[in-house]
Structures are given as C-alpha cells and as structure tokens.
Design a protein around this motif. Structure first.
Motif, PDB file in Angstrom:
ATOM      1  N   GLU A  20      33.552  41.786  24.669  1.00  0.00           N
ATOM      2  CA  GLU A  20      32.223  41.842  23.880  1.00  0.00           C
ATOM      3  C   GLU A  20      31.431  40.691  24.493  1.00  0.00           C
ATOM      4  O   GLU A  20      32.010  39.465  24.637  1.00  0.00           O
ATOM      5  N   PRO A  21      30.266  40.845  24.504  1.00  0.00           N
ATOM      6  CA  PRO A  21      29.401  39.833  24.955  1.00  0.00           C
ATOM      7  C   PRO A  21      29.103  38.709  24.068  1.00  0.00           C
ATOM      8  O   PRO A  21      29.312  38.951  22.785  1.00  0.00           O
ATOM      9  N   LEU A  22      28.965  37.451  24.719  1.00  0.00           N
ATOM     10  CA  LEU A  22      28.690  36.324  23.656  1.00  0.00           C
ATOM     11  C   LEU A  22      27.242  36.659  23.025  1.00  0.00           C
ATOM     12  O   LEU A  22      26.440  37.119  23.516  1.00  0.00           O
ATOM     13  N   LEU A  23      27.425  36.221  21.687  1.00  0.00           N
ATOM     14  CA  LEU A  23      25.948  36.394  21.079  1.00  0.00           C
ATOM     15  C   LEU A  23      25.120  35.120  21.429  1.00  0.00           C
ATOM     16  O   LEU A  23      25.645  34.076  22.007  1.00  0.00           O
ATOM     17  N   PRO A  24      23.644  35.426  21.156  1.00  0.00           N
ATOM     18  CA  PRO A  24      22.949  33.984  21.545  1.00  0.00           C
ATOM     19  C   PRO A  24      23.216  32.829  20.744  1.00  0.00           C
ATOM     20  O   PRO A  24      23.219  31.524  21.548  1.00  0.00           O
ATOM     21  N   ILE A  25      23.800  32.830  19.528  1.00  0.00           N
ATOM     22  CA  ILE A  25      24.146  31.723  19.002  1.00  0.00           C
ATOM     23  C   ILE A  25      25.251  31.137  19.340  1.00  0.00           C
ATOM     24  O   ILE A  25      25.711  29.883  19.360  1.00  0.00           O
ATOM     25  N   GLU A  26      26.428  31.896  19.756  1.00  0.00           N
ATOM     26  CA  GLU A  26      27.504  31.352  20.364  1.00  0.00           C
ATOM     27  C   GLU A  26      27.161  30.783  21.961  1.00  0.00           C
ATOM     28  O   GLU A  26      27.773  29.646  22.130  1.00  0.00           O
ATOM     29  N   LYS A  27      26.170  31.120  22.743  1.00  0.00           N
ATOM     30  CA  LYS A  27      25.920  30.641  23.889  1.00  0.00           C
ATOM     31  C   LYS A  27      25.367  29.063  23.605  1.00  0.00           C
ATOM     32  O   LYS A  27      25.399  28.254  24.305  1.00  0.00           O
ATOM     33  N   LYS A  28      24.404  29.179  22.609  1.00  0.00           N
ATOM     34  CA  LYS A  28      23.653  27.965  22.330  1.00  0.00           C
ATOM     35  C   LYS A  28      24.915  26.915  21.597  1.00  0.00           C
ATOM     36  O   LYS A  28      24.803  25.466  22.017  1.00  0.00           O
ATOM     37  N   LEU A  29      25.675  27.175  20.891  1.00  0.00           N
ATOM     38  CA  LEU A  29      26.758  26.562  20.506  1.00  0.00           C
ATOM     39  C   LEU A  29      27.659  25.794  21.610  1.00  0.00           C
ATOM     40  O   LEU A  29      27.834  24.679  21.761  1.00  0.00           O
ATOM     41  N   GLY A  31      26.556  25.487  24.655  1.00  0.00           N
ATOM     42  CA  GLY A  31      25.705  24.402  25.490  1.00  0.00           C
ATOM     43  C   GLY A  31      25.477  23.387  24.754  1.00  0.00           C
ATOM     44  O   GLY A  31      25.768  22.045  25.271  1.00  0.00           O
ATOM     45  N   TRP A  32      25.464  23.258  23.471  1.00  0.00           N
ATOM     46  CA  TRP A  32      25.245  22.066  22.668  1.00  0.00           C
ATOM     47  C   TRP A  32      26.634  21.306  22.895  1.00  0.00           C
ATOM     48  O   TRP A  32      26.531  19.919  22.755  1.00  0.00           O
ATOM     49  N   SER A  33      27.833  21.866  22.731  1.00  0.00           N
ATOM     50  CA  SER A  33      29.188  21.394  22.632  1.00  0.00           C
ATOM     51  C   SER A  33      29.162  20.711  23.995  1.00  0.00           C
ATOM     52  O   SER A  33      29.942  19.586  23.921  1.00  0.00           O
ATOM     53  N   LEU A  34      28.965  21.336  25.205  1.00  0.00           N
ATOM     54  CA  LEU A  34      29.032  20.830  26.658  1.00  0.00           C
ATOM     55  C   LEU A  34      28.065  19.558  26.752  1.00  0.00           C
ATOM     56  O   LEU A  34      28.760  18.510  27.103  1.00  0.00           O
ATOM     57  N   GLY A  35      26.806  19.585  26.308  1.00  0.00           N
ATOM     58  CA  GLY A  35      26.020  18.736  26.485  1.00  0.00           C
ATOM     59  C   GLY A  35      26.530  17.448  25.626  1.00  0.00           C
ATOM     60  O   GLY A  35      26.270  16.166  26.043  1.00  0.00           O
ATOM     61  N   LEU A  36      27.052  17.499  24.218  1.00  0.00           N
ATOM     62  CA  LEU A  36      27.190  16.467  23.332  1.00  0.00           C
ATOM     63  C   LEU A  36      28.372  15.793  24.001  1.00  0.00           C
ATOM     64  O   LEU A  36      28.538  14.515  23.917  1.00  0.00           O
ATOM     65  N   GLY A  37      29.608  16.301  24.250  1.00  0.00           N
ATOM     66  CA  GLY A  37      30.593  16.153  24.936  1.00  0.00           C
ATOM     67  C   GLY A  37      30.375  15.323  26.175  1.00  0.00           C
ATOM     68  O   GLY A  37      31.066  13.991  26.395  1.00  0.00           O
ATOM     69  N   THR A  38      29.531  15.660  27.051  1.00  0.00           N
ATOM     70  CA  THR A  38      29.073  14.962  28.136  1.00  0.00           C
ATOM     71  C   THR A  38      28.428  13.768  27.849  1.00  0.00           C
ATOM     72  O   THR A  38      28.777  12.568  28.337  1.00  0.00           O
ATOM     73  N   ALA A  39      27.441  13.695  27.019  1.00  0.00           N
ATOM     74  CA  ALA A  39      26.843  12.704  26.472  1.00  0.00           C
ATOM     75  C   ALA A  39      27.386  11.564  26.018  1.00  0.00           C
ATOM     76  O   ALA A  39      27.445  10.416  26.397  1.00  0.00           O
ATOM     77  N   LEU A  40      28.403  11.897  25.064  1.00  0.00           N
ATOM     78  CA  LEU A  40      29.425  11.021  24.601  1.00  0.00           C
ATOM     79  C   LEU A  40      30.372  10.200  25.503  1.00  0.00           C
ATOM     80  O   LEU A  40      30.662   9.091  25.399  1.00  0.00           O
TER      81      LEU A  40
END
Length: 57
Positions: A20-29, A31-40
């Motif tokens: 099953e392909p990822l939903l757009p909201i899943e892709k956004k989540l 991305g935000w998780s990776l970005g937040l983790g890297t920033a922290l």
C-alpha cells in the motif's frame, strides 16, 4: 490441548500482504520526524558544548 503449530513464517506472511502506498499525511509526518530529530541532535550537541566544554572530540 496442544497449541496450534504455525504453518507460515513471518516472512511468508509479509510476502502475502499487498503493498500500500504511503498517504500524503504519512509522508509529511515522516519528514517532520526526520527533520525534528536532526535539528534536535544539532541543538543538543551545541548545548552540551556550552555546558561541558572540552568533552567532545
């Protein structure tokens, strides 16, 4: 009573599942998780340099 024996292994069960392909909201989540983790990581490294100077290579 004997416990039922499982005929299929975990990998066989996974291969039976449909992809099953990822939903757009899943892709956004993701991305935000990776970005937040890297920033922290950078923020915590910077803060630890301020409070504990000389302990980093």
């Amino acid at each position: 009573m004997e416990p039922e024996k499982k005929d299929a292994s975990f990998s066989e069960e996974l291969s039976k599942m449909e992809w099953e392909p990822l939903l757009p909201i899943e892709k956004k989540l993701i991305g935000w998780s990776l970005g937040l983790g890297t920033a922290l990581l950078f923020i915590l490294y910077y803060v630890s340099n301020i409070f504990f100077p000389g302990t980093h290579g």
